[in-house]
Write a protein that holds these residues in place. Structure first.
Motif, short mmCIF file in Angstrom:
data_model
loop_
_atom_site.label_atom_id
_atom_site.label_comp_id
_atom_site.label_asym_id
_atom_site.label_seq_id
_atom_site.Cartn_x
_atom_site.Cartn_y
_atom_site.Cartn_z
N TYR A 325 0.84 -1.20 0.00
CA TYR A 325 0.00 0.00 0.00
C TYR A 325 0.87 1.24 0.00
O TYR A 325 1.89 1.30 0.69
CB TYR A 325 -0.90 0.01 1.24
CG TYR A 325 -1.86 1.17 1.27
CD1 TYR A 325 -2.96 1.21 0.42
CD2 TYR A 325 -1.67 2.23 2.15
CE1 TYR A 325 -3.85 2.28 0.45
CE2 TYR A 325 -2.56 3.30 2.19
CZ TYR A 325 -3.64 3.32 1.33
OH TYR A 325 -4.51 4.37 1.36
N LEU A 326 0.46 2.23 -0.81
CA LEU A 326 1.11 3.54 -0.85
C LEU A 326 0.16 4.56 -0.26
O LEU A 326 -0.93 4.78 -0.82
CB LEU A 326 1.47 3.92 -2.29
CG LEU A 326 2.07 5.31 -2.50
CD1 LEU A 326 3.40 5.44 -1.76
CD2 LEU A 326 2.25 5.61 -3.98
N PRO A 327 0.48 5.18 0.88
CA PRO A 327 -0.42 6.16 1.49
C PRO A 327 -0.66 7.35 0.57
O PRO A 327 0.22 7.76 -0.19
CB PRO A 327 0.33 6.60 2.76
CG PRO A 327 1.32 5.51 3.01
CD PRO A 327 1.70 4.98 1.67
N TYR A 328 -1.87 7.90 0.63
CA TYR A 328 -2.19 9.09 -0.15
C TYR A 328 -1.60 10.33 0.49
O TYR A 328 -1.19 11.26 -0.20
CB TYR A 328 -3.71 9.23 -0.28
CG TYR A 328 -4.34 8.24 -1.23
CD1 TYR A 328 -4.55 8.57 -2.56
CD2 TYR A 328 -4.70 6.97 -0.80
CE1 TYR A 328 -5.12 7.67 -3.45
CE2 TYR A 328 -5.28 6.06 -1.68
CZ TYR A 328 -5.48 6.42 -3.00
OH TYR A 328 -6.04 5.52 -3.88
N VAL A 329 -1.59 10.36 1.81
CA VAL A 329 -1.08 11.51 2.55
C VAL A 329 -0.23 11.00 3.71
O VAL A 329 -0.56 9.98 4.32
CB VAL A 329 -2.22 12.38 3.11
CG1 VAL A 329 -1.67 13.56 3.90
CG2 VAL A 329 -3.12 12.89 1.98
N SER A 330 0.86 11.67 4.00
CA SER A 330 1.70 11.31 5.14
C SER A 330 2.41 12.56 5.66
O SER A 330 2.65 13.51 4.90
CB SER A 330 2.74 10.25 4.76
OG SER A 330 3.73 10.80 3.90
N GLY A 331 2.73 12.54 6.92
CA GLY A 331 3.48 13.66 7.49
C GLY A 331 4.84 13.81 6.84
O GLY A 331 5.31 14.93 6.61
N LEU A 332 5.48 12.68 6.54
CA LEU A 332 6.80 12.72 5.90
C LEU A 332 6.70 13.32 4.50
O LEU A 332 7.53 14.14 4.10
CB LEU A 332 7.39 11.31 5.84
CG LEU A 332 8.80 11.19 5.25
CD1 LEU A 332 9.80 11.96 6.10
CD2 LEU A 332 9.20 9.72 5.14
N GLY A 333 5.67 12.93 3.76
CA GLY A 333 5.49 13.46 2.41
C GLY A 333 5.25 14.96 2.42
O GLY A 333 5.83 15.70 1.62
N MET A 334 4.41 15.41 3.35
CA MET A 334 4.12 16.85 3.44
C MET A 334 5.36 17.62 3.87
O MET A 334 5.61 18.73 3.39
CB MET A 334 2.98 17.06 4.43
CG MET A 334 1.65 16.49 3.97
SD MET A 334 0.31 16.69 5.16
CE MET A 334 0.09 18.47 5.11
N SER A 335 6.16 17.03 4.76
CA SER A 335 7.39 17.70 5.20
C SER A 335 8.38 17.83 4.05
O SER A 335 9.01 18.88 3.87
CB SER A 335 8.01 16.92 6.36
OG SER A 335 7.16 16.88 7.48
N CYS A 336 8.54 16.76 3.28
CA CYS A 336 9.48 16.79 2.15
C CYS A 336 9.03 17.81 1.10
O CYS A 336 9.85 18.53 0.52
CB CYS A 336 9.59 15.41 1.52
SG CYS A 336 10.46 14.21 2.56
N PHE A 337 7.71 17.86 0.86
CA PHE A 337 7.19 18.86 -0.09
C PHE A 337 7.45 20.27 0.42
O PHE A 337 7.85 21.15 -0.34
CB PHE A 337 5.70 18.66 -0.31
CG PHE A 337 5.02 19.85 -0.91
CD1 PHE A 337 5.27 20.21 -2.23
CD2 PHE A 337 4.17 20.64 -0.15
CE1 PHE A 337 4.67 21.34 -2.78
CE2 PHE A 337 3.57 21.76 -0.69
CZ PHE A 337 3.82 22.11 -2.01
#
Length: 364
Positions: A325-337
């Motif tokens: 599974y690939l999460p749609y939203v994550s804290g790590l993803g938002m931080s990297c963006f």
């Protein structure tokens, strides 16, 4: 339309604006990159939640004749708040799996001596599964983990399927929830040196502190909580991701800035005229900032839409059928963006705003 409006430039310079938007679009890709790394955390969410509801207490070799162990277990069995399930002292590792980014990971495991104790514990965990077919040497896993391993209900598996298995086991039940945990039923009444403790009323800190107080200074050990181990294991992966995001952001910032610099250099005359007409440096700065922020917003909206569409297609067509599974939203993803976007946008707005504010029509 007001020439000072950020929309004015974009509408009248669609080609140049589209190029800048395309370059800014790449900052949104860091969101998906972070989600790929964060997918490793996702596999442990249900497992961590279960470990917060069930604690494991075990015998320490220094405990002569298991006096402390037996006394502790007897006290907890007598406590109306607690449920105790004794198990074999032998350790059985959980089945491993490959996560979304291709790293092989190990799952945690629970071992029970009787079907009744397994049913009671799994009921406490709130899992949906039919245990009517379990027996001695049964293994119970989730449907997702089974897909990941390529095994099916009724299969007999051993060390050739997973190196953690020292003998043959039969997959006799599949859990509906996506929990990456292995449950064993092993009837062994001679080598008892561990027991589970759980409660209908206590979990998390309340459960673990309650058990720790009962153990006191006895020669008995309560195993560390899973969330602590997972954090430590994944911390280095997150650090590498942040470092990579920072490095790629700097490269992207240099690339985008060179493109935008060429676009704005051609507009020096335009801003020189604005200054000659009496516009202040702050007004010119705000116009540059508004234009760049609007193009950034458009890039973010396009990138977000593309991200959700790609994630949906990857999950439905590839990952979920493979037990991943690939999460749609994550804290790590938002931080990297955020790291990527701010690294690109902040210096660019400051540099272009200040430079255009200094434009002087008399120098043309």
């Amino acid at each position: 339309m007001n020439p000072l409006s950020p929309i004015y430039y974009i509408r009248n310079n669609k080609g140049r604006s589209a190029l800048i938007i395309f370059m800014l679009f790449f900052t949104t890709l860091m969101f998906m990159a972070g989600n790929f790394v964060a997918s490793c955390d996702w596999y442990f969410e249900e497992a961590i939640d279960s470990s917060e509801k069930i604690a494991l207490v075990e015998y320490i070799p220094g405990d002569e004749d298991q006096k402390d162990y037996n006394a502790t277990m007897a006290e907890m069995q007598a406590d109306p708040k607690l449920n105790v399930a004794e198990r074999t002292g032998y350790g059985f590792g959980g089945l491993s799996w490959f996560c979304t980014i291709g790293i092989e990971m190990d799952s945690s495991s629970y071992v029970f001596n009787t079907k009744e104790e397994m049913e009671s514990a799994i009921r406490r965990l709130g899992l949906t599964v039919d245990l009517s077919g379990v027996k001695d040497r049964s293994i119970v896993i989730s449907k997702a983990l089974a897909r990941n391993k390529g095994i099916h209900l009724g299969d007999t598996i051993d060390g050739t399927v997973d190196q953690s298995l020292s003998s043959e086991f039969t997959v006799d039940a599949l859990i509906e929830e996506d929990i990456y945990v292995t449950f064993y039923l092993i009837e062994d009444d001679r080598n008892l040196a561990r027991f589970y403790v759980y409660s209908d009323d206590l979990e998390g800190d309340a459960l673990y502190n309650y058990i720790a107080d009962m153990i006191g200074d006895r020669q008995v050990k309560m195993t560390s909580r899973m969330k602590e181990n997972v954090r430590q294991s994944l911390a280095s992966l997150h650090i590498v991701m942040f470092a990579g995001a920072a490095l790629l952001s700097v490269i992207l910032a240099v690339t985008v800035n060179s493109v935008v610099n060429g676009q704005y250099q051609k507009r020096t005359y335009e801003f020189g005229i604005y200054r000659a007409l009496g516009l202040s440096k702050k007004t010119v700065f705000r116009k540059c900032a508004a234009e760049l922020l609007l193009m950034d917003l458009i890039a973010i909206l396009i990138g977000t839409a593309a991200h959700f569409l790609i994630t949906f297609l990857l999950n439905e067509l590839m990952y979920i059928p493979e037990g991943k599974y690939l999460p749609y939203v994550s804290g790590l993803g938002m931080s990297c963006f955020a790291i990527s976007n701010l690294t690109v946008m902040v210096p660019m707005i400051i540099a272009k705003g200040r430079r255009m504010g200094k434009a002087d029509v008399t120098e043309f």
